[in-house]
Enzyme design. Sequence first.
Site, PDB file in Angstrom:
ATOM      1  CD  GLN A   1      -1.416  -0.128   3.778  1.00 19.38           C
ATOM      2  OE1 GLN A   1      -2.486  -0.308   3.385  1.00 19.38           O
ATOM      3  NE2 GLN A   1      -0.794  -0.056   5.022  1.00 19.38           N
TER       4      GLN A   1
ATOM      5  CG  HIS B   1      -3.232  -4.571   2.777  1.00 19.52           C
ATOM      6  ND1 HIS B   1      -4.512  -3.939   1.882  1.00 19.52           N
ATOM      7  CD2 HIS B   1      -3.810  -4.839   3.814  1.00 19.52           C
ATOM      8  CE1 HIS B   1      -5.510  -4.396   2.470  1.00 19.52           C
ATOM      9  NE2 HIS B   1      -5.260  -5.012   3.657  1.00 19.52           N
TER      10      HIS B   1
ATOM     11  CG  ASP C   1      -2.438  -0.729  12.704  1.00 16.10           C
ATOM     12  OD1 ASP C   1      -2.962   0.254  11.673  1.00 16.10           O
ATOM     13  OD2 ASP C   1      -3.075  -1.157  13.486  1.00 16.10           O
ATOM     14  CG  LEU C   2       0.121   2.788   7.591  1.00 16.02           C
ATOM     15  CD1 LEU C   2      -0.005   3.496   6.050  1.00 16.02           C
ATOM     16  CD2 LEU C   2       1.474   3.295   7.675  1.00 16.02           C
TER      17      LEU C   2
ATOM     18  CG  HIS D   1      -7.500  -8.308   9.982  1.00 17.05           C
ATOM     19  ND1 HIS D   1      -8.624  -8.736   9.850  1.00 17.05           N
ATOM     20  CD2 HIS D   1      -7.345  -7.893   8.807  1.00 17.05           C
ATOM     21  CE1 HIS D   1      -9.383  -8.559   8.590  1.00 17.05           C
ATOM     22  NE2 HIS D   1      -8.330  -8.150   7.998  1.00 17.05           N
ATOM     23  CD  GLU D   2      -4.048  -8.380   6.032  1.00 19.61           C
ATOM     24  OE1 GLU D   2      -3.504  -9.049   5.182  1.00 19.61           O
ATOM     25  OE2 GLU D   2      -4.876  -7.612   5.974  1.00 19.61           O
TER      26      GLU D   2
ATOM     27  CE  LYS E   1     -10.278 -10.856   4.442  1.00 24.43           C
ATOM     28  NZ  LYS E   1     -10.693  -9.504   4.062  1.00 24.43           N
ATOM     29  CG  HIS E   2      -5.246 -12.558   3.684  1.00 26.86           C
ATOM     30  ND1 HIS E   2      -6.324 -12.778   2.639  1.00 26.86           N
ATOM     31  CD2 HIS E   2      -5.569 -11.247   4.063  1.00 26.86           C
ATOM     32  CE1 HIS E   2      -6.919 -11.754   2.512  1.00 26.86           C
ATOM     33  NE2 HIS E   2      -6.589 -11.102   3.275  1.00 26.86           N
TER      34      HIS E   2
END
Length: 218
Positions: A32, A53, A91-92, A108-109, A112-113
């Site tokens: 990102q 990201h 984490d911006l 989270h990442e 989820k992934h």
Amino acid sequence: MLNSPLTSVLFVLLFVLSPIYGAFEYMQLVLQWPTAFCHTTPCKRIPNNFTIHGLWPDNVSTTLNYCAAKENFKNIEDDTKKDDLYKRWPDLTTAETYCKQHQNFWRHEYNKHGKCCSESYNREQYFDLAMALKDKFDLLSSLRNHGIIPGRGMKYTVQKINSTIKKITQGYPNLSCTKGIMELVEIGICFDSMVKNVINCPHPKTCKPTGSNEIKFP
């Protein structure tokens, strides 16, 4: 291309570990651009470089999210690893201390992934791989060397950005823009299932500006 300790990690992950393939068909590293991201989201800091990201294993026909896996995310305790991650994958929206302590973005990442490639890479290997792949291409410097320079008022055609990234990485990327103002906010670089070669992203979500076909790179 950069030489760094994480580049060596990449070679270890690819050639020594010999992970099991087949659970996913390709891997996408999503970078990102903080300036564009922070135009639509309140940020605590705005680095002047691409940040991670996520690293997303996926299949051509279906989207892989929140896969079942034995290993859930556990907070990273190693201070050096946290520093390495924060440099490349911050984490911006939170301060550095909060990001490293609570690790909500990384959790989270991974959940989820990352769990969707857990048969190939455990949690530590997943984050090491993401950082090593980012370090493999100094994308911002490479874009500048090809005449694509970020800044206020800078605009480029989608075709120019696509073709330039193709020259840099050997694969067509996945471009994402912020809605309305058409600013380049994310670049996805896709790799084959062995994460050895860059490929054309199977489902490119290119930006779709109106009129001049130009998008902003702030």
